[in-house]
Design a protein around this motif. Structure first.
Motif, PDB file in Angstrom:
ATOM      1  N   PRO A  38       5.386   3.221   1.180  1.00  0.00           N
ATOM      2  CA  PRO A  38       5.682   4.661   1.117  1.00  0.00           C
ATOM      3  C   PRO A  38       4.691   5.444   1.975  1.00  0.00           C
ATOM      4  N   GLN A  39       5.084   6.643   2.390  1.00  0.00           N
ATOM      5  CA  GLN A  39       4.253   7.428   3.301  1.00  0.00           C
ATOM      6  C   GLN A  39       2.879   7.750   2.726  1.00  0.00           C
ATOM      7  N   ASN A  40       2.792   7.933   1.438  1.00  0.00           N
ATOM      8  CA  ASN A  40       1.525   8.325   0.819  1.00  0.00           C
ATOM      9  C   ASN A  40       0.702   7.137   0.331  1.00  0.00           C
ATOM     10  N   SER A  41       1.069   5.921   0.725  1.00  0.00           N
ATOM     11  CA  SER A  41       0.351   4.737   0.260  1.00  0.00           C
ATOM     12  C   SER A  41      -1.059   4.693   0.848  1.00  0.00           C
ATOM     13  N   THR A  42      -2.012   4.230   0.034  1.00  0.00           N
ATOM     14  CA  THR A  42      -3.387   4.066   0.509  1.00  0.00           C
ATOM     15  C   THR A  42      -3.586   2.702   1.167  1.00  0.00           C
ATOM     16  N   MET A  43      -2.627   1.802   1.004  1.00  0.00           N
ATOM     17  CA  MET A  43      -2.730   0.477   1.634  1.00  0.00           C
ATOM     18  C   MET A  43      -2.407   0.578   3.119  1.00  0.00           C
ATOM     19  N   LYS A  44      -2.980  -0.333   3.913  1.00  0.00           N
ATOM     20  CA  LYS A  44      -2.812  -0.286   5.350  1.00  0.00           C
ATOM     21  C   LYS A  44      -2.305  -1.631   5.883  1.00  0.00           C
ATOM     22  N   PRO A  45      -1.526  -1.579   6.985  1.00  0.00           N
ATOM     23  CA  PRO A  45      -1.032  -2.824   7.580  1.00  0.00           C
ATOM     24  C   PRO A  45      -2.167  -3.646   8.188  1.00  0.00           C
ATOM     25  N   VAL A  46      -2.118  -4.947   7.959  1.00  0.00           N
ATOM     26  CA  VAL A  46      -3.053  -5.891   8.570  1.00  0.00           C
ATOM     27  C   VAL A  46      -2.222  -6.963   9.262  1.00  0.00           C
ATOM     28  N   LEU A  47      -2.513  -7.208  10.544  1.00  0.00           N
ATOM     29  CA  LEU A  47      -1.792  -8.231  11.297  1.00  0.00           C
ATOM     30  C   LEU A  47      -2.777  -9.212  11.908  1.00  0.00           C
TER      31      LEU A  47
END
Length: 534
Positions: A38-47
């Motif tokens: 969701p837009q307000n998520s505090t999690m971030k993408p890791v690749l």
């Protein structure tokens, strides 16, 4: 501490074990797809991606990371929260894997690399210095680049790639939805900018001078040999038995090489993620070929010329696609054949074989039929497998004699296998008697017409030969069954192993397989002495 010591002291063996890493106070979470945040998520993408330079596993399909608590950061024991990252596009490669996941902000370490198919786990010790920790912040996606695993003799080491420090370009080509996650301002994530035994790329540099694998061994017109290897490398043997490495710009595994007389290329190499490279004569470098509109996948074979056009096989998971293009550079590729190699409960595992013929090429999957293409008539011909049985192995001699290992199917293999030979491109087949009750591989026929066959699965592994098409056989030498014999048009015999335990060698025989001389090896004597000799 020397670089060599850092390689050896934190050594890890590939271990068999359960894939779900849960024991004691370990809590494991399978991560959220970052495209679904969701837009307000505090999690971030890791690749992150990983390339394996080892025959012990064909790639890794799970990466587990551990989020460190304040207590752990202060050197104390605490509850362990681990996260399993999600693999992307597994059907496009053999040794290179992409992973993605949404992680909460914090500091992390790599916990384990797993291959669930072979049930092997490479566990990463806490405080290991070869990788270092990474940090997920609350405002940026994280691109950790490529990781490398490579054997040091029978052990395994790992590190960060310098040549593939970002995943952006490959994701743009093969997983464009995820490439969008790296479109803005991106953090490389690493807490320690050096890591990897002092500098990113040191494990990679070690691996690049010891690539593992020698697939698709072929003889060039001047008597040199060429074979596809890992880390974007072609191995080339001079006529006096010396091997050298020739590399392309990337580190994706190469799966085959084919000689050509086209201007600007004495051979073409191909591999995972649609890699297509050419080696000009007299140049020790592989140069990219524009693949045009060819879709993503593993290129496993290529045959053709400017006159006849080009055909290549592309593997995508359990699907085999054969494409045609009039031009090789910036080709306009169209599908001419489509096959499945999916496993069946009734017929068992399915294999795929493709080889050149005197005036074209041929291919088959295990269930058959065998398809032949002729350059002159530009026509396809279809012929049955021996007794319409399932083909589980195929060797084609330098003179075009086909030797097929067949099975009744349903999972049955060597104990019920049969050997057949054809000298007329599968128009007719004749059974071949062998000295072994269990047949693991089809025989190899030399340029002189001698059959060589390894066997002795439950007795004494050996190599036997026959000069009368299998009517009589005689012992040649003791022989390891994890090796493959290649008979070349000049009469040379080469063999190589599959490096299942880390060590990899290529050997040459001048006396029909009685004796073998190691010509190429990834064995590291300095590493052995550093570990075992005080």
């Amino acid at each position: 501490m020397s670089l060599l010591s850092r390689f050896i002291l934190p050594r890890l063996a590939l271990m068999y074990g359960a894939v779900l890493l849960m024991s004691g106070c370990v809590s494991t979470t399978f991560v959220t797809d970052p495209l679904k945040l969701p837009q307000n998520s505090t999690m971030k993408p890791v690749l992150v991606s990983m390339t394996s330079n080892t025959g012990a596993v064909n790639g890794v399909n799970q990466i587990t990371v551990q989020r460190l608590t304040e207590a752990q950061l202060n050197g104390k024991n605490d509850f362990q929260d681990t996260y399993v990252l999600m693999q992307l596009a597994p059907e496009l490669s053999r040794d290179t894997s992409f992973f993605s996941g949404a992680l909460p902000p914090g500091e992390y370490r790599f916990y384990a690399f797993s291959d669930t198919k072979s049930r092997k786990i490479l566990r990463i010790p806490e405080g290991g210095r070869l990788l270092g920790n990474f940090v997920v912040k609350g405002d940026k996606a994280v691109d950790l680049g490529r990781l490398i695993t490579t054997p040091v003799n029978a052990n395994v080491v790992y590190g960060r790639s310098k040549l593939a420090a970002s995943n952006r370009s490959l994701l743009q080509r093969f997983a464009p939805d995820y490439a969008q996650l790296l479109a803005g301002d991106v953090d490389n994530g690493w807490k320690d900018a050096t890591g990897d035994a002092g500098a990113p790329g040191s494990v990679e540099s070690y691996a690049l001078i010891r690539p593992v694998g020698a697939q698709c061994m072929t003889e060039l017109a001047d008597g040199r040999l060429a074979a596809a290897s890992r880390l974007g490398t072609v191995l080339i043997r001079s006529t006096d038995g010396r091997w050298k490495t020739v590399r392309g710009p990337g580190i994706e595994s190469l799966l085959c090489v084919t000689p050509t007389t086209e201007p600007g290329a004495e051979l073409v190499a191909m591999g995972e993620f649609g890699t297509l490279l050419r080696k000009p004569a007299g140049v020790d470098q592989l140069l990219p070929i524009d693949t045009g509109n060819l879709p993503a996948g593993m290129i496993t074979r290529l045959y053709g010329s400017a006159r006849n056009g080009w055909f290549l096989s592309l593997v995508r998971g359990t699907e085999i696609l054969i494409f045609h293009s009039a031009a090789l550079e910036a080709g306009n590729w169209s599908v001419v054949r489509k096959e499945s190699i999916a496993h069946s409960i009734i017929s068992g595992a399915s294999n795929y074989f493709m080889w050149p013929t005197a005036n074209g090429f041929a291919y088959t999957v295990s269930a058959g039929p065998i398809h032949f293409y002729d350059w002159t008539s530009k026509a396809w011909t279809q012929r049955p497998t021996p007794d319409n049985a399932s083909v589980i192995g195929m060797n084609v001699s330098p003179g075009g004699v086909m030797l097929a290992l067949t099975s009744p199917g349903g999972g049955f293999a060597g104990a019920f296998a049969s050997i057949f030979m054809s000298r007329d491109q599968a128009v007719s087949w004749q059974p071949v008697n062998t000295p072994y009750s269990i047949k693991a591989f089809p025989p190899t026929m030399t340029a002189a017409g001698t059959l060589l066959m390894a066997g002795g699965v439950f007795s004494n592994p050996e190599l036997q030969s026959s000069k009368d098409d299998g009517r009589t056989w005689e012992h040649v030498s003791k022989y390891e069954l994890d090796r493959s014999v290649v008979a070349l048009p000049s009469g040379q015999l080469i063999d190589y192993d599959y490096a299942q335990w880390g060590l990899f060698t290529i050997r040459h025989s001048k006396d029909g397989g009685k004796t073998w001389r190691v010509e190429y090896s990834n064995y590291d004597e300095r590493a052995f002495k550093a570990r075992y000799i005080k």
